[in-house]
Design a protein around this motif. Structure first.
Motif, PDB file in Angstrom:
ATOM      1  N   VAL A  27      12.830  51.765  50.125  1.00 13.50           N
ATOM      2  CA  VAL A  27      12.022  52.758  50.835  1.00 13.50           C
ATOM      3  C   VAL A  27      12.532  54.169  50.537  1.00 13.50           C
ATOM      4  O   VAL A  27      11.773  55.041  50.110  1.00 13.50           O
ATOM      5  CB  VAL A  27      12.039  52.473  52.355  1.00 13.50           C
ATOM      6  N   VAL A  28      13.852  54.361  50.745  1.00 16.29           N
ATOM      7  CA  VAL A  28      14.408  55.723  50.614  1.00 16.29           C
ATOM      8  C   VAL A  28      14.358  56.190  49.154  1.00 16.29           C
ATOM      9  O   VAL A  28      13.883  57.291  48.864  1.00 16.29           O
ATOM     10  CB  VAL A  28      15.850  55.777  51.160  1.00 16.29           C
ATOM     11  N   LEU A  29      14.840  55.343  48.245  1.00 17.14           N
ATOM     12  CA  LEU A  29      14.850  55.762  46.839  1.00 17.14           C
ATOM     13  C   LEU A  29      13.430  55.896  46.305  1.00 17.14           C
ATOM     14  O   LEU A  29      13.136  56.801  45.531  1.00 17.14           O
ATOM     15  CB  LEU A  29      15.652  54.780  45.990  1.00 17.14           C
ATOM     16  N   VAL A  78      27.876  50.225  47.535  1.00 16.79           N
ATOM     17  CA  VAL A  78      26.885  50.317  46.450  1.00 16.79           C
ATOM     18  C   VAL A  78      25.649  51.064  46.931  1.00 16.79           C
ATOM     19  O   VAL A  78      25.149  51.987  46.256  1.00 16.79           O
ATOM     20  CB  VAL A  78      26.511  48.898  45.953  1.00 16.79           C
ATOM     21  N   SER A  79      25.139  50.701  48.112  1.00 16.32           N
ATOM     22  CA  SER A  79      23.929  51.348  48.637  1.00 16.32           C
ATOM     23  C   SER A  79      24.171  52.835  48.869  1.00 16.32           C
ATOM     24  O   SER A  79      23.326  53.669  48.523  1.00 16.32           O
ATOM     25  CB  SER A  79      23.516  50.684  49.953  1.00 16.32           C
ATOM     26  N   PHE A  80      25.354  53.147  49.417  1.00 18.93           N
ATOM     27  CA  PHE A  80      25.687  54.557  49.689  1.00 18.93           C
ATOM     28  C   PHE A  80      25.712  55.352  48.382  1.00 18.93           C
ATOM     29  O   PHE A  80      25.148  56.460  48.299  1.00 18.93           O
ATOM     30  CB  PHE A  80      27.046  54.624  50.394  1.00 18.93           C
ATOM     31  N   LEU A  81      26.348  54.770  47.350  1.00 21.71           N
ATOM     32  CA  LEU A  81      26.413  55.466  46.056  1.00 21.71           C
ATOM     33  C   LEU A  81      25.010  55.727  45.506  1.00 21.71           C
ATOM     34  O   LEU A  81      24.702  56.821  45.019  1.00 21.71           O
ATOM     35  CB  LEU A  81      27.214  54.640  45.044  1.00 21.71           C
ATOM     36  N   MET A  82      24.151  54.711  45.617  1.00 24.34           N
ATOM     37  CA  MET A  82      22.786  54.880  45.104  1.00 24.34           C
ATOM     38  C   MET A  82      22.021  55.928  45.896  1.00 24.34           C
ATOM     39  O   MET A  82      21.293  56.743  45.322  1.00 24.34           O
ATOM     40  CB  MET A  82      22.044  53.546  45.154  1.00 24.34           C
ATOM     41  N   LEU A  83      22.213  55.892  47.237  1.00 20.90           N
ATOM     42  CA  LEU A  83      21.505  56.864  48.082  1.00 20.90           C
ATOM     43  C   LEU A  83      22.037  58.272  47.853  1.00 20.90           C
ATOM     44  O   LEU A  83      21.365  59.259  48.121  1.00 20.90           O
ATOM     45  CB  LEU A  83      21.656  56.489  49.559  1.00 20.90           C
ATOM     46  N   LEU A  84      23.257  58.364  47.338  1.00 18.38           N
ATOM     47  CA  LEU A  84      23.849  59.672  47.066  1.00 18.38           C
ATOM     48  C   LEU A  84      23.389  60.197  45.698  1.00 18.38           C
ATOM     49  O   LEU A  84      22.960  61.348  45.570  1.00 18.38           O
ATOM     50  CB  LEU A  84      25.379  59.537  47.080  1.00 18.38           C
ATOM     51  N   MET A 118      19.861  63.626  42.201  1.00 18.32           N
ATOM     52  CA  MET A 118      19.341  63.794  40.846  1.00 18.32           C
ATOM     53  C   MET A 118      17.887  64.259  40.893  1.00 18.32           C
ATOM     54  O   MET A 118      17.483  65.145  40.138  1.00 18.32           O
ATOM     55  CB  MET A 118      19.448  62.459  40.128  1.00 18.32           C
ATOM     56  N   ALA A 119      17.119  63.664  41.823  1.00 11.17           N
ATOM     57  CA  ALA A 119      15.708  64.050  41.954  1.00 11.17           C
ATOM     58  C   ALA A 119      15.591  65.521  42.326  1.00 11.17           C
ATOM     59  O   ALA A 119      14.679  66.211  41.877  1.00 11.17           O
ATOM     60  CB  ALA A 119      15.028  63.173  43.007  1.00 11.17           C
ATOM     61  N   ARG A 120      16.545  65.991  43.159  1.00 12.05           N
ATOM     62  CA  ARG A 120      16.494  67.402  43.569  1.00 12.05           C
ATOM     63  C   ARG A 120      16.737  68.342  42.405  1.00 12.05           C
ATOM     64  O   ARG A 120      16.217  69.448  42.361  1.00 12.05           O
ATOM     65  CB  ARG A 120      17.521  67.656  44.666  1.00 12.05           C
ATOM     66  N   GLN A 169      23.059  63.772  34.905  1.00 12.62           N
ATOM     67  CA  GLN A 169      21.612  63.568  34.990  1.00 12.62           C
ATOM     68  C   GLN A 169      21.077  62.959  33.690  1.00 12.62           C
ATOM     69  O   GLN A 169      20.190  62.119  33.706  1.00 12.62           O
ATOM     70  CB  GLN A 169      20.969  64.931  35.247  1.00 12.62           C
ATOM     71  N   ASN A 170      21.667  63.395  32.564  1.00 15.76           N
ATOM     72  CA  ASN A 170      21.261  62.877  31.255  1.00 15.76           C
ATOM     73  C   ASN A 170      21.441  61.375  31.179  1.00 15.76           C
ATOM     74  O   ASN A 170      20.571  60.661  30.687  1.00 15.76           O
ATOM     75  CB  ASN A 170      22.120  63.519  30.161  1.00 15.76           C
TER      76      ASN A 170
END
Lengths: 181, 272
Positions: free
Chosen positions: A41-43, B62-68, B73-75, B87-88
């Motif tokens: 959801v978040v990603l 793992v989830s925290f790293l991905m959410l970070l 990167m999108a920003r 980012q590359n």
């Protein structure tokens, strides 16, 4: 040792302690579902959607830029070709102008020369005419002077030496001589 | 087997490990096993226990790293479309999943499934690589986690198939056309079982590959207990296997994502 490892593995997998890697673990499954749904959801909202749209946008931008560059290149080529034509035309025109002005100058010079020649010739003829006239006049003047002088000399001679008869004869003779002249 | 305790029994920790080693292979299992950490009494409304075990903790990491990593990167794309630095690297992987996995395996309409495949790919990749770091646990070497991931792949596959072909159209399309009626009696159960074997294979493949690598590393370290003269060979081989695991970590993430994409593609475009 291999056998004991397998045995131990089987024991651990049997779920006796609940910590085996092969045994289904409801608690771990629950947390995996929770975290994975959260990630989806978040990603999905804050990462994949903006990243993919940014990538698509960039792809579009790059394509557009390439097309624009291609177009600009073609246009530049066209312009340079047009410029070449214009330069050639201008050069031709310049050549024409130079040739024309050269011809004009030549004509002008020829005309001037002709005029000068004509004038010189005219002046020469008038000068010759004047000289002729003056010469004629001078000759006539000399003739008159000579006649007067000769008359004077003659009269002087006659007065002093000749008699009347001889005077007459002489006068006649001179007169005839002058006339024949 | 020599008795190594006489040589290296300096610290109690080593002695402890050696003691375990002498018992057999239990210490290896001890290292790959899940173990309690915090909140051991936590339950889901009293229905079943949900303690924060070692694997749950690293699942959070793992989830925290991905959410970070990915929202940050999108920003960065908002500031400039030109990538820089890390980012590359992630962009290369995202484009890889999108264009080299999702596009060829699913085909037309692949865009809907890209977010799921990206999440699965990076989840497995992060978990695999985190498992290589000392003092951590490779959560992908636990069947409960890989099975849950496979269930997600299964659900996404069924969703794609039903959405694209309609509920009855999808299940009718599972059976090949033009079969004589008696064969249907065999084919229907086979195709039905086939639905579940695919994700089952996904779960087992990922779990077995990651666990096997771990056990091999511990087994090679265990050579030291045979004789201390094995130390150079043991270290060399352990490093070699760890390097291989770097490759396998990437490869398993790729295979799981690629096969998920393939199954989704098969469900969406049934004519193939």
């Amino acid at each position: 040792m291999t056998l004991s490892l397998l045995l131990a593995f089987a024991k651990a997998s049997g779920g006796e302690g609940g910590g085996g890697v092969l045994s289904p673990d409801g608690g771990l499954g629950f947390w995996t579902v929770v975290m994975f749904v959260l990630l989806l959801v978040v990603l999905g909202k804050f990462a994949w959607k903006p990243i993919i749209s940014a990538l698509d946008e960039r792809e579009k931008k790059i394509n557009e830029s390439l097309q624009a560059a291609e177009k600009a290149k073609e246009e530049a080529k066209k312009i340079s070709e047009e410029n070449k034509v214009i330069i050639a035309k201008a050069q031709e025109e310049a050549q024409q102008i130079i040739a024309q002005s050269r011809k004009f100058a030549e004509d002008l010079r020829a005309e001037h020369k002709q005029k000068a020649d004509k004038e010189a010739a005219e002046r020469l003829t008038t000068a010759q005419k004047d000289i002729e006239n003056l010469k004629h006049q001078a000759l006539n003047d000399i003739k008159d002077q000579v006649a007067n002088l000769s008359v004077d000399i003659a009269s002087k001679i006659i007065r002093e030496t000749l008699d009347d008869v001889k005077k007459k004869e002489l006068v006649n003779k001179y007169i005839s001589e002058i006339q024949s002249n | 087997m020599n008795n190594p305790t006489a040589n290296v029994a300096d610290t109690t920790a080593i002695a402890d490990t050696l003691h375990k080693a002498a018992e057999g292979g239990d210490w290896i299992i001890h290292h790959v096993m899940n173990e309690p950490m915090f909140a051991n009494d936590l339950t889901f409304f009293g229905l079943f226990p949900i303690p924060i075990t070692k694997h749950v903790f690293f699942l959070f990491v793992v989830s925290f790293l991905m959410l970070l990593v990915f929202p940050l990167m999108a920003r960065k794309y908002k500031k400039s479309l030109v990538p820089s630095g890390l980012q590359n690297m992630f962009e290369t992987l995202i484009v890889f999943v999108k264009d080299d996995i999702a596009k060829p395996t699913i085909g037309k309409g692949y865009q809907t499934f890209v977010p799921y495949l990206l999440t699965a790919f990076f989840f497995i990749l992060f978990a695999n690589f985190l498992g290589l770091v000392p003092y951590t646990a490779a959560i992908t070497s636990n069947i409960s986690i890989t099975a849950t991931l496979a269930v997600f792949s299964f659900l996404v596959t069924q969703y794609g198939g039903i959405k694209h072909n309609g509920f009855f159209g999808y299940f009718k399309g599972l059976i090949p056309h033009g079969l004589p009626a008696p064969l249907l009696i065999i084919m229907i159960p086979i195709e039905f079982i086939g639905l579940f074997t695919k994700p089952f294979a996904l779960a087992i493949r990922l779990f077995a590959n990651m666990l096997a690598g771990k056990i091999v590393v511990y087994a090679l370290i265990g050579l030291i207990f045979a004789t201390v003269y094995m130390i150079p060979l043991s270290i060399f081989m352990t490093v070699a296997i760890l390097l291989l695991k770097v490759l396998v970590s990437f490869l398993q993430a790729y295979i799981f994502t690629m096969l998920s994409g393939l199954f989704i593609g098969m469900a969406v475009h049934q004519e193939h």
